[in-house]
Scaffold this motif. Structure first.
Motif, short mmCIF file in Angstrom:
data_model
loop_
_atom_site.label_atom_id
_atom_site.label_comp_id
_atom_site.label_asym_id
_atom_site.label_seq_id
_atom_site.Cartn_x
_atom_site.Cartn_y
_atom_site.Cartn_z
N GLY A 31 0.81 -1.22 0.00
CA GLY A 31 0.00 0.00 0.00
C GLY A 31 0.84 1.26 0.00
O GLY A 31 0.52 2.23 -0.68
N GLY A 32 1.92 1.26 0.76
CA GLY A 32 2.79 2.42 0.80
C GLY A 32 3.47 2.66 -0.54
O GLY A 32 3.63 3.79 -0.99
N ASN A 33 3.85 1.58 -1.21
CA ASN A 33 4.50 1.69 -2.51
C ASN A 33 3.53 2.25 -3.54
O ASN A 33 3.89 3.09 -4.36
CB ASN A 33 5.02 0.32 -2.94
CG ASN A 33 6.23 0.39 -3.82
OD1 ASN A 33 6.17 -0.04 -4.97
ND2 ASN A 33 7.33 0.92 -3.32
N VAL A 34 2.28 1.82 -3.46
CA VAL A 34 1.26 2.29 -4.41
C VAL A 34 0.88 3.74 -4.13
O VAL A 34 0.66 4.52 -5.06
CB VAL A 34 0.01 1.37 -4.37
CG1 VAL A 34 -1.13 1.97 -5.14
CG2 VAL A 34 0.36 -0.01 -4.91
N SER A 35 0.82 4.13 -2.87
CA SER A 35 0.33 5.47 -2.54
C SER A 35 1.42 6.53 -2.46
O SER A 35 1.12 7.71 -2.27
CB SER A 35 -0.43 5.44 -1.22
OG SER A 35 0.45 5.14 -0.15
N ALA A 36 2.68 6.14 -2.60
CA ALA A 36 3.77 7.11 -2.52
C ALA A 36 3.67 8.13 -3.65
O ALA A 36 3.48 7.77 -4.80
CB ALA A 36 5.11 6.40 -2.58
N ARG A 37 3.78 9.39 -3.29
CA ARG A 37 3.73 10.46 -4.29
C ARG A 37 5.14 10.98 -4.54
O ARG A 37 5.90 11.20 -3.61
CB ARG A 37 2.87 11.61 -3.78
CG ARG A 37 1.44 11.25 -3.69
CD ARG A 37 0.62 12.46 -3.30
NE ARG A 37 -0.55 11.97 -2.61
CZ ARG A 37 -1.08 12.54 -1.55
NH1 ARG A 37 -0.56 13.63 -1.06
NH2 ARG A 37 -2.13 12.02 -0.99
N GLY A 38 5.48 11.18 -5.79
CA GLY A 38 6.77 11.73 -6.13
C GLY A 38 7.93 10.84 -5.74
O GLY A 38 9.00 11.31 -5.39
#
Length: 130
Positions: free
Chosen positions: A110-117
């Motif tokens: 989830g963190g990998n998918v939601s990371a911005r920039g």
């Protein structure tokens, strides 16, 4: 996030998915989810309150069969260790080759998918292809 960054962030530990949603609803832009924590080092302005998800086993669940479901808290190490069918093995390969072991042990899907920039989001190319 609104206003200036707080001197020190608070951490609220979610006890269920419903509790996490309630906490975030009450915090609005002054809150953010905390999962694996790898983004902490590059977070430009920490929120006033982090909502920690580490106790939510439901977010780490994996189901396999005709459909495959992976929880957002599944780590790269966990994903790399799954017995994936041939059509999904690129994702396991991406998880195994991401970052280094210490990061793979805590970095989440989830963190990998939601990371911005974050150009180093290693799982995104494999997920997009799948």
């Amino acid at each position: 996030m609104t206003g200036a960054a707080p001197e020190r962030s608070r951490v609220e530990i979610a006890t269920s998915v419903e509790h996490a949603v309630q906490l975030m609803a009450g915090l609005g832009p002054d809150g953010a989810f905390l999962a694996g924590g790898t983004a902490l080092m590059r977070h430009p302005a920490p929120p006033a309150t982090w909502v920690a998800l580490h106790r939510l086993a439901a977010l780490r669940q994996v189901t396999s069969g005709e459909r495959h479901t992976w929880g957002a808290m599944l780590t790269h190490t966990g994903l790399a260790g799954l017995d994936l069918p041939p059509a999904l093995r690129a994702l396991g390969t991406a998880a195994r080759s991401s970052a280094f072991p210490q990061v793979r042990n805590v970095a989440t899907l989830g963190g990998n998918v939601s990371a911005r920039g974050f150009a180093e989001a290693d799982l995104l190319p494999a997920l997009l292809v799948l």
